[in-house]
Design a protein around this motif. Structure first.
Motif, PDB file in Angstrom:
ATOM      1  N   LEU A  85      34.893  32.069   3.025  1.00  8.45           N
ATOM      2  CA  LEU A  85      35.798  31.637   4.091  1.00  8.45           C
ATOM      3  C   LEU A  85      35.040  30.915   5.211  1.00  8.45           C
ATOM      4  O   LEU A  85      35.561  29.949   5.791  1.00  8.45           O
ATOM      5  CB  LEU A  85      36.544  32.845   4.656  1.00  8.45           C
ATOM      6  CG  LEU A  85      37.643  33.442   3.756  1.00  8.45           C
ATOM      7  CD1 LEU A  85      38.204  34.716   4.376  1.00  8.45           C
ATOM      8  CD2 LEU A  85      38.765  32.427   3.520  1.00  8.45           C
ATOM      9  N   LEU A  88      34.487  27.370   4.114  1.00  6.51           N
ATOM     10  CA  LEU A  88      35.712  26.589   4.265  1.00  6.51           C
ATOM     11  C   LEU A  88      35.911  26.173   5.716  1.00  6.51           C
ATOM     12  O   LEU A  88      36.294  25.034   6.005  1.00  6.51           O
ATOM     13  CB  LEU A  88      36.932  27.397   3.793  1.00  6.51           C
ATOM     14  CG  LEU A  88      36.972  27.860   2.340  1.00  6.51           C
ATOM     15  CD1 LEU A  88      38.328  28.473   2.028  1.00  6.51           C
ATOM     16  CD2 LEU A  88      36.687  26.716   1.383  1.00  6.51           C
ATOM     17  N   LEU A  89      35.640  27.099   6.639  1.00  8.71           N
ATOM     18  CA  LEU A  89      35.782  26.771   8.052  1.00  8.71           C
ATOM     19  C   LEU A  89      34.753  25.735   8.477  1.00  8.71           C
ATOM     20  O   LEU A  89      35.063  24.836   9.267  1.00  8.71           O
ATOM     21  CB  LEU A  89      35.623  28.044   8.893  1.00  8.71           C
ATOM     22  CG  LEU A  89      35.736  27.874  10.407  1.00  8.71           C
ATOM     23  CD1 LEU A  89      37.105  27.316  10.788  1.00  8.71           C
ATOM     24  CD2 LEU A  89      35.481  29.199  11.115  1.00  8.71           C
ATOM     25  N   TRP A 105      42.746  26.962   6.698  1.00  9.90           N
ATOM     26  CA  TRP A 105      41.811  28.095   6.771  1.00  9.90           C
ATOM     27  C   TRP A 105      42.487  29.319   7.377  1.00  9.90           C
ATOM     28  O   TRP A 105      42.299  30.451   6.908  1.00  9.90           O
ATOM     29  CB  TRP A 105      40.597  27.698   7.599  1.00  9.90           C
ATOM     30  CG  TRP A 105      39.584  28.795   7.698  1.00  9.90           C
ATOM     31  CD1 TRP A 105      38.614  29.122   6.792  1.00  9.90           C
ATOM     32  CD2 TRP A 105      39.438  29.743   8.774  1.00  9.90           C
ATOM     33  NE1 TRP A 105      37.878  30.196   7.232  1.00  9.90           N
ATOM     34  CE2 TRP A 105      38.363  30.595   8.436  1.00  9.90           C
ATOM     35  CE3 TRP A 105      40.112  29.937   9.982  1.00  9.90           C
ATOM     36  CZ2 TRP A 105      37.956  31.632   9.273  1.00  9.90           C
ATOM     37  CZ3 TRP A 105      39.709  30.982  10.815  1.00  9.90           C
ATOM     38  CH2 TRP A 105      38.634  31.801  10.458  1.00  9.90           C
ATOM     39  N   TRP A 310      38.232  21.075   3.543  1.00  8.96           N
ATOM     40  CA  TRP A 310      39.246  21.954   2.993  1.00  8.96           C
ATOM     41  C   TRP A 310      40.635  21.657   3.574  1.00  8.96           C
ATOM     42  O   TRP A 310      40.800  21.572   4.790  1.00  8.96           O
ATOM     43  CB  TRP A 310      38.893  23.413   3.280  1.00  8.96           C
ATOM     44  CG  TRP A 310      39.851  24.366   2.638  1.00  8.96           C
ATOM     45  CD1 TRP A 310      40.839  25.067   3.237  1.00  8.96           C
ATOM     46  CD2 TRP A 310      39.909  24.678   1.249  1.00  8.96           C
ATOM     47  NE1 TRP A 310      41.522  25.811   2.298  1.00  8.96           N
ATOM     48  CE2 TRP A 310      40.973  25.589   1.073  1.00  8.96           C
ATOM     49  CE3 TRP A 310      39.162  24.276   0.131  1.00  8.96           C
ATOM     50  CZ2 TRP A 310      41.310  26.117  -0.172  1.00  8.96           C
ATOM     51  CZ3 TRP A 310      39.486  24.798  -1.111  1.00  8.96           C
ATOM     52  CH2 TRP A 310      40.551  25.705  -1.253  1.00  8.96           C
TER      53      TRP A 310
END
Length: 446
Positions: A85, A88-89, A105, A310
């Motif tokens: 995660l 992705l951020l 996100w 993303w």
């Protein structure tokens, strides 16, 4: 044990939030809302669905706060999930749509948080039972809607994505939007219903109805991926049964043998993919996917390490809009979770995703092979369905697919993790390992 038992019998809001009744209600509500996300959006709008998810996150945070004495910060969430995660951020810094990346996100993080809450307030059997209850309702509603649309009214219900083809024996979509979604959900339901039956969690009549319902809807979906999923899950079930009945001294050798067989099977499946595709009647679907994946590879080569940022579901922005323009299509995903991750967050993201999902599967498989109760087979079998379906769809990156992946990863990490050893060492080596308490909490000796 005082600090490990939730305040189920306490008074006031804290006692209510920490109670087993609240944990059960929250789990049912969360699973029901996420799995019914498509029909909720079609009937009430996306804002309504997002409001429900935000509300579930707020209530979940309150539940964890009320149960804080039984929680360990080290065991709150899998490290691999957090790292994935965070990557992705991080992609917001090179994304073509920074606002879209943050929004996507937040959506994934919110669902992962709901999974964390469920994983800490319900044990494996309670989670499977809750999912079984939700699946029975949603699949029954799907069948009822298809009968109304295709037989009683004889007209499609486009406002919920139902074409009304049940009289022609499919394909049908139910309340899940597409036939592939319905087929995938039906397979997850069948796995859950099997565990319910083997653990005697519901009456035999309910088990029979549930299995017939899920099997019928899976067949009527006419999804080419259902047959592949069914074969994969059945094979995994048989292999797991062999492992569970193998003496402990020989179990490791059997595990390695199955691992080698899996690798060989993947090679054979790839070499014979055209024959397999023709056999299951998916030539047209695969042709569409093959063209899409080939075009994605072209854009991956331009940014192989970090990807294009993303966004989750595809938008009209570059490169997604460009790929659809070239193919004259309107794809909302790469129709493959692994290609989607590769395109959006590059090879680094794909490796992190593979480690996250792969480690969860290995942990859950080993636990299921060692533990006596059949309920431990639920997690690896659900993961088999998720990871195999990811080859044909991107369901595991959003909605109920991502929720189930995060939940299974958390469940696997709770049973077999380096955190468990640290917790045991800090508590004292003379204490027995933590166990699932009847109300879903985790406890040990005190």
């Amino acid at each position: 044990m005082t600090g490990l038992i939730p305040l189920a019998g306490g008074r006031g809001p804290a006692g209510l939030l920490a109670s087993a009744a609240m944990a059960s209600a929250y789990t049912h509500a969360a699973l029901g809302a996420v799995f019914a996300g498509y029909v909720i959006e079609r009937l009430s709008g996306r804002v309504t669905y997002l409001t429900i998810i935000v509300g579930l996150c707020i209530v979940g945070a309150a539940i964890l706060a009320a149960r804080r004495r039984e929680l360990s910060a080290l065991r709150l969430a899998p490290t691999t999930l957090i790292v994935f995660l965070l990557w992705l951020l991080a992609s917001v810094s090179w994304s073509q749509d920074a606002a879209g990346t943050i929004a996507a996100w937040l959506g994934m993080t919110g669902l992962a948080f709901i999974a964390v809450v469920i994983g800490h307030v319900r044990d494996t059997l309670q989670t499977a039972r809750a999912l079984g209850d939700v699946m029975r309702v949603l699949l029954t509603v799907s069948l009822a809607v298809e009968i109304v649309s295709g037989i009683l009214l004889d007209m499609p219900l486009h406002f919920i994505g139902v074409e009304g083809n049940i009289a022609q024996l499919g394909p049908i979509e139910g309340i899940f939007g597409t036939r592939n979604s319905l087929g995938f959900v039906a397979v997850l339901a069948l796995i859950t219903f099997l565990v319910e039956y083997r653990t005697l969690s519901v009456r035999p009549g309910v088990s029979l109805y549930s299995a017939v319902l899920a099997g019928s809807l899976a067949a009527l979906s006419d999804s080419p991926t259902v047959l592949v999923l069914a074969v994969a899950v059945a094979t995994a079930t048989g292999a797991l049964a062999v492992v569970r009945h193998t003496p402990a001294a020989r179990r490791l050798s059997v595990q390695w043998a199955f691992g080698a067989a899996l690798a060989l099977g993947l090679v054979v499946a790839y070499l014979g993919r055209h024959t397999i595709i023709a056999w299951i009647g998916a030539a047209r679907d695969f042709s569409t996917r093959s063209d899409l994946w080939a075009q994605i590879v072209v854009f991956v080569r331009a940014r192989p390490i970090q990807g294009w940022g993303w966004t989750g579901a595809w938008t009209d922005d570059f490169p997604f809009g460009t790929i659809n323009y070239i193919l004259r299509e309107g794809h909302l995903s790469a129709l493959n979770a692994y290609f989607d991750v590769l395109l959006q967050v590059g090879w680094v993201g794909l490796v992190l995703f593979a480690v996250f999902a792969g480690l969860a599967f290995v942990r859950s498989w080993v636990v299921a092979g060692e533990r006596r109760s059949i309920v431990y087979a639920w997690t690896p079998l659900i993961l088999v369905a998720l990871l195999v379906d990811s080859v044909f769809e991107s369901f595991t990156l959003s909605g109920y697919g991502w929720l189930m992946l995060a939940l299974c990863a958390l469940r696997a990490g709770q049973s077999r993790s380096w955190r468990e050893r640290i917790d045991e060492a800090s508590a004292g080596t003379d204490l027995p390992p933590a166990v699932d308490l009847p109300d879903g909490s985790r406890g040990g000796a005190g």
